[in-house]
Design an enzyme around this catalytic site. Structure first.
Site, short mmCIF file in Angstrom:
data_model
loop_
_atom_site.label_atom_id
_atom_site.label_comp_id
_atom_site.label_asym_id
_atom_site.label_seq_id
_atom_site.Cartn_x
_atom_site.Cartn_y
_atom_site.Cartn_z
N TYR A 7 -0.21 -0.10 10.72
CA TYR A 7 -0.56 -0.72 9.09
C TYR A 7 0.69 -0.23 8.35
O TYR A 7 1.11 -1.14 7.39
CB TYR A 7 -1.95 -0.02 8.84
CG TYR A 7 -2.20 -0.23 7.39
CD1 TYR A 7 -2.71 -1.69 6.94
CD2 TYR A 7 -2.58 0.52 6.47
CE1 TYR A 7 -3.14 -1.95 5.75
CE2 TYR A 7 -2.96 0.34 5.09
CZ TYR A 7 -3.23 -1.05 4.91
OH TYR A 7 -3.75 -1.37 3.52
N SER B 135 0.81 -1.15 -0.08
CA SER B 135 -0.14 0.06 0.03
C SER B 135 0.95 1.17 0.02
O SER B 135 2.10 1.06 0.52
CB SER B 135 -0.81 0.08 1.29
OG SER B 135 -1.42 1.37 1.39
#
Length: 312
Positions: A186, A160
């Site tokens: 994350y 990501s």
């Protein structure tokens, strides 16, 4: 000498179906983790539609069966299988890998969790790192004999752009001492996805196994179930030059490109976005790959720590 950056005819608005159009994957076998929803199901649909046998590796097998029926209905292929996999549970990963027989040509590490409240596995591992990185690391290592047997295999590591939020805190990966921040956790796990591709390629290219990582773009999926949508929109407004939302079909395109494109033959250890290899991240932009995510020493260190954590 730096290798030239990979460019393709595709871009931000390309779909998975467009990327795979004209390719014949007959005889190829693929595993897509998290293949029951979001970009996972669209990745699986594109691969199956091109002739591959696709196994949806999912936590919820009932949802997996529904997705398989949907893919069969839209593609006409019946080569869509479903198998249970809980990435945060090493026993589940081992069971999945031990049940696999024959070669594996494509392993798409698509499943993940995003910005969860602080949660620990029974082993004390932070959930996002355990799911997004350790589970896929474990799975790829356990499936390595099948990948080698393919005579040319690809691993697709879905990272990501959020990897730019955090490198790996090697002193406290699992937030035992530092304050927990969901987005930092994350980001760290997504950096780990890129570093995995770097080191897996270094170790396994000689066996014909190559791994690449990617940012799929911003897509509204169940991945965001732990995040308030207002928070996401606020983060997007605060990010310079943030790209528009993508459809799930567009979001799956870069994964499918890395899994299938002839342009990626013998290519590994790189990071892609919008169906092209990304350049270095520049401050004040919302594109590119952070230098620490491609750092070879960090990749080797993370591999060794991950292997020790899993007792490999």
């Amino acid at each position: 000498m730096t290798a030239p950056r990979i460019t393709t005819p595709f871009g931000a608005t390309s779909t998975a179906a467009e990327v795979v159009a004209g390719l014949d994957l007959t005889g190829r076998r693929a595993v897509v983790t998290g293949g029951a929803s979001g970009i996972g199901v669209e990745t699986a649909r594109a691969l199956a539609g091109a002739g591959a046998e696709v196994t949806l590796a999912v936590r919820d097998t009932a949802a997996g069966e529904r997705a398989a029926e949907d893919i069969t209905g839209s593609t006409g292929t019946k080569q869509v299988l479903v198998a249970p996999l809980e990435l945060a549970d090493p026993a589940s990963v081992a069971a999945f890998a031990d049940a696999w027989t024959g070669p594996l040509h494509l392993l798409v590490g698509n499943a993940g969790v995003m910005a969860t409240p602080l949660t620990r596995t029974p082993q004390g591992w932070e959930l996002q790192f355990a799911t997004n990185h350790l589970g896929h690391f474990h799975l790829a290592n356990r499936l390595l004999p099948a990948l080698r047997a393919a005579g040319g295999a690809r691993i697709v590591s879905v990272s990501s752009g959020a990897h730019r939020r955090s490198g790996i805190d090697f002193d406290d990966i699992h937030f035992h001492r530092r304050s927990y921040e969901p987005w930092a956790a994350y980001g760290q796990s997504k950096t780990a996805n890129v570093l995995f591709a770097v080191e897996a390629t270094r170790r396994w290219a000689g066996d014909g196994v190559y791994a690449n990582a990617l940012h799929p773009g911003s897509i509204r999926t169940n991945l965001q179930r732990h995040v308030d949508q207002a928070e996401i929109e606020a983060l997007r407004r605060a990010t310079p030059g943030v790209a528009p939302w993508k459809t799930v079909q567009q979001g799956a395109a870069t994964s499918v490109l890395l899994a299938t494109s002839p342009l990626l033959e013998g290519v590994g250890g790189r990071y892609f976005e919008d169906c092209n290899e990304a350049g270095p991240h520049r401050s004040g932009t919302s594109t590119g790959v952070a230098a620490y995510a491609l750092d070879e020493q960090a990749a080797q260190r993370l591999w060794e720590i991950s292997a020790a954590t899993l007792g490999r």
